[in-house]
Design an enzyme around this catalytic site. Sequence first.
Site, PDB file in Angstrom:
ATOM      1  CE1 TYR A 156      -3.856   2.142   0.900  1.00 49.68           C
ATOM      2  CE2 TYR A 156      -2.503   2.951   2.494  1.00 49.68           C
ATOM      3  CZ  TYR A 156      -3.772   3.164   1.868  1.00 49.68           C
ATOM      4  OH  TYR A 156      -4.759   4.260   1.945  1.00 49.68           O
ATOM      5  CE  LYS A 160      -3.904   4.903  -0.970  1.00 48.88           C
ATOM      6  NZ  LYS A 160      -4.943   5.391  -2.297  1.00 48.88           N
TER       7      LYS A 160
HETATM    8  P1  NAI Z   1     -13.482   2.225   1.495  1.00 45.80           P
HETATM    9  O1  NAI Z   1     -12.834   1.037   1.381  1.00 45.80           O
HETATM   10  O2  NAI Z   1     -14.617   2.707   2.388  1.00 45.80           O
HETATM   11  O3  NAI Z   1     -13.657   2.742   0.045  1.00 45.80           O
HETATM   12  C1  NAI Z   1     -13.021   2.312  -1.176  1.00 45.80           C
HETATM   13  C2  NAI Z   1     -13.633   2.598  -2.110  1.00 45.80           C
HETATM   14  O4  NAI Z   1     -12.919   2.055  -3.301  1.00 45.80           O
HETATM   15  C3  NAI Z   1     -14.914   1.508  -2.182  1.00 45.80           C
HETATM   16  O5  NAI Z   1     -16.190   2.317  -2.824  1.00 45.80           O
HETATM   17  C4  NAI Z   1     -14.550   0.540  -3.099  1.00 45.80           C
HETATM   18  O6  NAI Z   1     -15.601  -0.226  -3.698  1.00 45.80           O
HETATM   19  C5  NAI Z   1     -13.506   1.137  -4.055  1.00 45.80           C
HETATM   20  N1  NAI Z   1     -12.979   0.195  -4.690  1.00 45.80           N
HETATM   21  C6  NAI Z   1     -12.155  -0.686  -4.317  1.00 45.80           C
HETATM   22  N2  NAI Z   1     -11.362  -1.479  -5.454  1.00 45.80           N
HETATM   23  C7  NAI Z   1     -11.943  -1.001  -6.511  1.00 45.80           C
HETATM   24  C8  NAI Z   1     -11.759  -1.328  -7.740  1.00 45.80           C
HETATM   25  N3  NAI Z   1     -10.861  -2.299  -8.131  1.00 45.80           N
HETATM   26  N4  NAI Z   1     -12.369  -0.590  -8.919  1.00 45.80           N
HETATM   27  C9  NAI Z   1     -13.358   0.108  -8.465  1.00 45.80           C
HETATM   28  N5  NAI Z   1     -13.363   0.694  -7.115  1.00 45.80           N
HETATM   29  C10 NAI Z   1     -12.956  -0.015  -6.288  1.00 45.80           C
HETATM   30  O7  NAI Z   1     -12.040   3.176   1.895  1.00 45.80           O
HETATM   31  P2  NAI Z   1     -11.771   4.872   2.369  1.00 45.80           P
HETATM   32  O8  NAI Z   1     -11.253   4.910   3.635  1.00 45.80           O
HETATM   33  O9  NAI Z   1     -13.032   5.601   2.051  1.00 45.80           O
HETATM   34  O10 NAI Z   1     -10.812   5.181   1.435  1.00 45.80           O
HETATM   35  C11 NAI Z   1     -10.845   5.870   0.045  1.00 45.80           C
HETATM   36  C12 NAI Z   1      -9.396   6.256  -0.465  1.00 45.80           C
HETATM   37  O11 NAI Z   1      -8.718   6.836   0.699  1.00 45.80           O
HETATM   38  C13 NAI Z   1      -8.337   4.927  -0.537  1.00 45.80           C
HETATM   39  O12 NAI Z   1      -7.638   5.358  -1.798  1.00 45.80           O
HETATM   40  C14 NAI Z   1      -7.811   4.764   0.614  1.00 45.80           C
HETATM   41  O13 NAI Z   1      -6.499   4.385   0.391  1.00 45.80           O
HETATM   42  C15 NAI Z   1      -7.434   6.462   0.916  1.00 45.80           C
HETATM   43  N6  NAI Z   1      -7.268   6.617   2.238  1.00 45.80           N
HETATM   44  C16 NAI Z   1      -7.825   6.076   3.252  1.00 45.80           C
HETATM   45  C17 NAI Z   1      -7.640   6.571   4.549  1.00 45.80           C
HETATM   46  C18 NAI Z   1      -8.374   6.096   5.832  1.00 45.80           C
HETATM   47  O14 NAI Z   1      -7.850   6.218   6.933  1.00 45.80           O
HETATM   48  N7  NAI Z   1      -9.879   5.659   5.530  1.00 45.80           N
HETATM   49  C19 NAI Z   1      -6.312   6.890   4.920  1.00 45.80           C
HETATM   50  C20 NAI Z   1      -5.323   7.488   3.892  1.00 45.80           C
HETATM   51  C21 NAI Z   1      -6.010   7.153   2.552  1.00 45.80           C
END
Ligand code: NAI
Length: 248
Positions: A156, A160
């Site tokens: 990851y 990133k």
């Molecule tokens: P989440 O797991 O709630 O949402 C991730 C979204 O990406 C989901 O809607 C999922 O269906 C979609 N997704 C996953 N694989 C996919 C694919 N192959 N094709 C299309 N869509 C896909 O996670 P969250 O927390 O909302 O994360 C959103 C972004 O923020 C991510 O990139 C994550 O890495 C990043 N992030 C999140 C943090 C956190 O603490 N929640 C911290 C730092 C970054």
Amino acid sequence: MPTLTDKTAVITGASRGIGKSIALHFAENGADIAIIYSSNENSANEVKTEAEKYGIKAKTYKCNVADFAEVKTVCDGIIQDFGKIDILVNNAGIIRDTLLLRMSEEDFDEVIDVNLKGAFNFIKQLSRPLMKSSCGRIINISSVSGLMGNPGQANYSAAKAGMLGMTKTIARELAGKKVTCNAIAPGFIETDMTASLPQAAKDFADRSIPLKRMGTPDEVANLAVFLASDMAAYITGEIIRIDGGLSM
Ligand code: NAI
């Protein structure tokens, strides 16, 4: 006064978490939105219905961001449906956390393919329409893990960090066409992704965040609205951390 009126935005991973919040904040600020989701059609439709209450146009598209050919087909459809694209938010992401000694090749490849290649795929397909916009914006959702590293996240943090290099290169390549490209690097944000973390990781987060709490998806979305707006026209190639002071 809405700041994104008459703009069209594409948001990946927009059916839940940070992506959903960005989609709804964009809609509230007047943008038409293309909601990209991977599997949960019901959740995507709920976001669409909620967004439409703001009087904007919203459509959902099922797409695996890691699949180059599928992304091309979906982007062609979006351009046909909306006629133009002004904003792209690469938010879709996954984690497959485990220490390096236990990490499989699949764990590594899958995380790179979704988080890093997925962003490349959308930028590749939408850069031409973005260059036609007078205010093109690319916002990549990275992570402080890409800046600091984090045990259990070799895959990851590599993905990133890769996004950050790509952000700067794209910012340089598209600047001549007034397209900006910036990255948001969140720390711990309350979503389903962090809900799945072991308690020890959550305790570590609570202890080490100077502001002593996790962030909310809305706080990340507010930053995305600003970067997408005309107010951020002179910001490009930046990495903006939103982490309660975790990585300073
Ligand atoms: P989440 O797991 O709630 O949402 C991730 C979204 O990406 C989901 O809607 C999922 O269906 C979609 N997704 C996953 N694989 C996919 C694919 N192959 N094709 C299309 N869509 C896909 O996670 P969250 O927390 O909302 O994360 C959103 C972004 O923020 C991510 O990139 C994550 O890495 C990043 N992030 C999140 C943090 C956190 O603490 N929640 C911290 C730092 C970054």
